[in-house]
Design an enzyme around this catalytic site. Structure first.
Site, PDB file in Angstrom:
ATOM      1  N   CYS A   1      -2.521  -0.337   7.463  1.00  0.00           N
ATOM      2  CA  CYS A   1      -1.692   0.860   7.355  1.00  0.00           C
ATOM      3  C   CYS A   1      -1.769   1.711   8.624  1.00  0.00           C
ATOM      4  CB  CYS A   1      -2.095   1.674   6.130  1.00  0.00           C
ATOM      5  SG  CYS A   1      -1.691   0.842   4.575  1.00  0.00           S
TER       6      CYS A   1
ATOM      7  N   GLU B   1       0.977   3.919   1.761  1.00  0.00           N
ATOM      8  CA  GLU B   1       1.463   4.355   3.072  1.00  0.00           C
ATOM      9  C   GLU B   1       2.644   3.508   3.536  1.00  0.00           C
ATOM     10  OE1 GLU B   1      -1.638   3.555   2.121  1.00  0.00           O
ATOM     11  OE2 GLU B   1      -3.113   4.298   3.553  1.00  0.00           O
TER      12      GLU B   1
ATOM     13  N   CYS C   1      -6.170   2.100   5.651  1.00  0.00           N
ATOM     14  CA  CYS C   1      -6.857   0.875   6.063  1.00  0.00           C
ATOM     15  C   CYS C   1      -6.340   0.456   7.443  1.00  0.00           C
ATOM     16  CB  CYS C   1      -6.608  -0.226   5.032  1.00  0.00           C
ATOM     17  SG  CYS C   1      -4.930  -0.900   5.062  1.00  0.00           S
TER      18      CYS C   1
ATOM     19  N   HIS D   1       0.854  -1.190   0.000  1.00  0.00           N
ATOM     20  CA  HIS D   1       0.000   0.000   0.000  1.00  0.00           C
ATOM     21  C   HIS D   1       0.889   1.240   0.000  1.00  0.00           C
ATOM     22  CE1 HIS D   1      -3.874  -1.947   1.799  1.00  0.00           C
ATOM     23  NE2 HIS D   1      -3.301  -2.727   0.890  1.00  0.00           N
TER      24      HIS D   1
END
Length: 152
Positions: free
Chosen positions: A88, A57, A85, A55
Site C-alpha cells: 500500500c 488503501e 503495509c 486492502h
C-alpha cells in the site's frame, strides 16, 4: 498540516464495516484537498473479493482515481486506520498522494514507519507528508478486539 478528525472518524466507520464482514478492520478515505470532498472510500475486502491486493488503501485510491479520471492524486490526502503495509505504501507513492494520515502503527506488517519504510527509501519517487498516531488508541483497540474474538 491540514487534518480533520471527521475524516479519520469516517475511516474508522469503514474499518467497523470491514470487521462486520469478517475482514481485518482497516478503513481508508481519500479526500480531495481543494474541495475537501471524500472521493474514495475503502475497507478491507481481501476475503470477500478473494484478492490479496484488496486492502482498504488500494480500494480507496482506485475509487479516487476513477472519480478524478486520473492515475495521479496530487492534491489528495489519504486517511487510514492502520499504518499502510509495504504494498500500500508503494501504491500511495505511485498515486502521488499529498498527505498520509494514519492511526495505529503496525510493528509487524507496516511499511511506512515500521518494516521497510518504503516511503523513506532512496528508490521512492514520491514521498507524501506523513502524520501517524492520529486516533491510534481507538484503532488499536478495534484491531485487538477483532483478533481476540477470532481466537475465541
Amino acid at each position: 498540516m491540514t487534518f480533520s478528525n471527521d475524516f479519520m472518524n469516517m475511516a474508522m466507520e469503514e474499518a467497523l464495516a470491514a470487521a462486520a464482514r469478517g475482514e481485518v478492520p482497516v478503513g481508508a478515505l481519500v479526500v480531495h484537498g481543494p474541495s475537501g470532498q471524500v472521493i474514495g472510500r475503502g475497507s478491507n475486502r481481501v476475503k470477500e473479493d478473494r484478492d490479496p491486493s484488496a486492502h482498504a488503501e488500494v480500494l480507496a485510491i482506485r475509487a479516487a482515481c476513477q472519480h478524478l479520471d486520473s492515475e495521479r492524486l496530487i492534491d489528495c490526502d489519504l486517511y487510514v486506520t492502520l499504518e499502510p503495509c509495504p504494498m500500500c505504501a508503494q501504491v500511495i507513492s505511485f498515486a502521488r498522494i499529498r498527505r498520509l494520515y494514519f492511526a495505529a502503527d503496525d510493528e509487524k506488517g507496516g511499511g511506512v514507519e515500521n518494516g521497510p519504510r518504503v516511503l523513506h527509501a532512496k528508490s521512492c519517487h514520491h514521498r507524501p507528508e506523513i502524520y501517524g498516531g492520529i486516533g491510534a488508541a481507538a484503532a488499536s483497540k478495534m484491531l485487538k478486539d477483532f483478533f481476540r474474538s477470532r481466537r475465541g
